[in-house]
Design a protein around this motif. Structure first.
Motif, PDB file in Angstrom:
ATOM      1  N   ARG A  74       0.928  -1.069  -0.221  1.00 24.73           N
ATOM      2  CA  ARG A  74       0.016  -0.340  -0.328  1.00 24.73           C
ATOM      3  C   ARG A  74       0.867   1.435  -0.107  1.00 24.73           C
ATOM      4  NH1 ARG A  74      -4.721  -0.253   4.371  1.00 24.73           N
ATOM      5  NH2 ARG A  74      -4.740   2.124   3.360  1.00 24.73           N
ATOM      6  N   ARG A  75       1.976   1.296  -0.230  1.00 24.45           N
ATOM      7  CA  ARG A  75       3.152   2.047  -0.374  1.00 24.45           C
ATOM      8  C   ARG A  75       2.243   3.091  -1.781  1.00 24.45           C
ATOM      9  NH1 ARG A  75       7.119   1.623   4.844  1.00 24.45           N
ATOM     10  NH2 ARG A  75       5.648   0.732   6.352  1.00 24.45           N
ATOM     11  N   GLY A  76       2.779   2.404  -2.711  1.00 29.09           N
ATOM     12  CA  GLY A  76       2.888   3.194  -3.916  1.00 29.09           C
ATOM     13  C   GLY A  76       3.813   2.740  -4.586  1.00 29.09           C
ATOM     14  N   ILE A  77       4.948   1.804  -4.459  1.00 29.45           N
ATOM     15  CA  ILE A  77       6.486   1.770  -4.602  1.00 29.45           C
ATOM     16  C   ILE A  77       6.574   0.654  -5.269  1.00 29.45           C
ATOM     17  CG2 ILE A  77       7.769   2.915  -2.545  1.00 29.45           C
ATOM     18  CD1 ILE A  77       7.867   0.294  -1.456  1.00 29.45           C
ATOM     19  N   ALA A  78       7.997   0.283  -5.513  1.00 30.84           N
ATOM     20  CA  ALA A  78       8.093  -1.390  -6.650  1.00 30.84           C
ATOM     21  C   ALA A  78       9.620  -1.194  -5.936  1.00 30.84           C
ATOM     22  CB  ALA A  78       8.143  -0.811  -8.036  1.00 30.84           C
ATOM     23  N   MET A  79      10.420  -2.738  -6.309  1.00 35.38           N
ATOM     24  CA  MET A  79      11.472  -2.827  -5.874  1.00 35.38           C
ATOM     25  C   MET A  79      12.140  -3.381  -7.142  1.00 35.38           C
ATOM     26  SD  MET A  79      12.057  -4.364  -2.266  1.00 35.38           S
ATOM     27  CE  MET A  79      13.594  -3.523  -1.562  1.00 35.38           C
ATOM     28  N   VAL A  80      13.521  -3.378  -7.495  1.00 39.28           N
ATOM     29  CA  VAL A  80      14.306  -4.484  -7.955  1.00 39.28           C
ATOM     30  C   VAL A  80      15.165  -4.957  -7.200  1.00 39.28           C
ATOM     31  CG1 VAL A  80      15.413  -4.918  -9.833  1.00 39.28           C
ATOM     32  CG2 VAL A  80      13.364  -3.072  -9.979  1.00 39.28           C
ATOM     33  N   PHE A  81      15.352  -6.071  -6.966  1.00 39.67           N
ATOM     34  CA  PHE A  81      16.745  -6.936  -6.272  1.00 39.67           C
ATOM     35  C   PHE A  81      17.751  -6.756  -6.964  1.00 39.67           C
ATOM     36  CE2 PHE A  81      12.694  -7.365  -3.962  1.00 39.67           C
ATOM     37  CZ  PHE A  81      13.342  -6.464  -2.637  1.00 39.67           C
ATOM     38  N   GLN A  82      18.595  -8.043  -6.194  1.00 42.16           N
ATOM     39  CA  GLN A  82      19.927  -7.726  -7.239  1.00 42.16           C
ATOM     40  C   GLN A  82      20.277  -9.314  -7.548  1.00 42.16           C
ATOM     41  OE1 GLN A  82      22.912  -8.353  -3.502  1.00 42.16           O
ATOM     42  NE2 GLN A  82      24.908 -10.022  -5.281  1.00 42.16           N
ATOM     43  N   ASN A  83      19.236 -10.222  -7.079  1.00 42.41           N
ATOM     44  CA  ASN A  83      18.670 -11.957  -8.097  1.00 42.41           C
ATOM     45  C   ASN A  83      17.945 -11.366  -8.116  1.00 42.41           C
ATOM     46  OD1 ASN A  83      18.279 -11.097  -5.452  1.00 42.41           O
ATOM     47  ND2 ASN A  83      17.857 -13.534  -4.807  1.00 42.41           N
TER      48      ASN A  83
END
Ligand code: ADP
Ligand code: ADP
Length: 225
Positions: A74-83
């Motif tokens: 619900r924070r309106g964020i996206a995440m991209v990780f190392q793997n």
């Protein structure tokens, strides 16, 4: 557009202090790099902004709204990780659109976003392939595509390029930066690579033992004696 503010954010692990009440402003549409040696608190900071970790003290504001108590979704964020964590048995298209299906975005809207992201990332010809049939850089783009179709205004990245070879890493730095500017994304990017930080950031935040040692533009950092 979305600004991020950390206000006196602290994190304790038992009697270890991972973060000492840090306060930091990340203006909307800027690229902020968290830089520092292993164990200085970069990932913890990122995970607290994402809501994947709970701060012991302080609060997190996104676009002026206190999100401290909100779950990640619900924070309106996206995440991209190392793997990149792509699903090996799904196609590129399915990998990119996976989150949309989970969120019950209508099919035609999902298809439109997928097309748009694929074009932007140069993946249009590869949509039917499996991740194993892609290069490292292409896999990285699929992971980015997943973040883009979510249409988040804030993108958090934890060493997203560290598995790539040097040449590809260089290319992807430029690409990522262009994409961020074109879309007006607010990016928080974790790395321990100083050259990477200096080449990409609007703001470099130097962390050391859970404290902000310095927050400055690359230009200001270069100008130091
Ligand atoms: P960085 O990302 O800069 O390498 P981290 O944010 O991962 O640093 O870690 C900061 C500090 O918090 C380190 O001392 C680390 O050992 C500690 N830490 C991180 N995660 C945990 C955990 N789950 N349990 C206990 N200590 C942790
Ligand atoms: P989503 O609802 O965003 O599609 P998933 O339920 O597919 O998320 O979860 C995928 C992984 O990402 C999980 O490990 C989860 O902890 C993590 N995650 C879920 N939502 C977010 C988010 N907004 N930001 C970062 N990580 C998230």
């Amino acid at each position: 557009m979305a600004s991020i503010r950390l206000e006196g954010v602290g994190k304790q692990w038992g009697d270890t202090t991972a973060l000492h009440d840090i306060t930091l402003d990340i203006p909307s549409g800027t690229f902020c790099v968290l830089l520092g040696p292993s164990g200085c608190g970069k990932s913890t900071t990122l995970r607290i902004v994402a809501g994947l970790e709970t701060a012991t003290s302080g609060r997190v504001l996104i676009d002026g709204q206190d999100v401290t108590a909100l779950p990640p979704a619900r924070r309106g964020i996206a995440m991209v990780f190392q793997n990149y964590a792509l699903f090996p048995h799904l196609s590129v298209a399915q990998n990119i659109a996976f989150g949309l299906q989970v969120r019950k975005v209508p099919k035609d809207e999902a298809a439109r976003r997928l097309d748009e992201a694929a074009q932007l990332l140069g993946l249009s010809a590869l949509l039917d392939r499996k991740p194993s049939q892609l290069s490292g850089g292409q896999q990285q783009r699929v992971a980015l595509g997943r973040a883009l179709v979510a249409q988040a205004k804030v993108c958090l990245m934890d060493e997203p390029l560290s598995n790539l070879d040097a040449r590809l890493r260089q290319e992807m730095r430029t690409e990522l930066r262009q994409l961020q500017q074109r879309l007006g994304l607010t990016v928080v990017y974790v790395t321990h690579d100083q050259a990477e930080a200096m080449s990409m950031a609007d703001q470099v935040v130097l962390l050391n033992k859970g404290r902000i040692e310095q927050a400055a533009t690359p230009r200001e950092l270069y100008a130091q004696p």
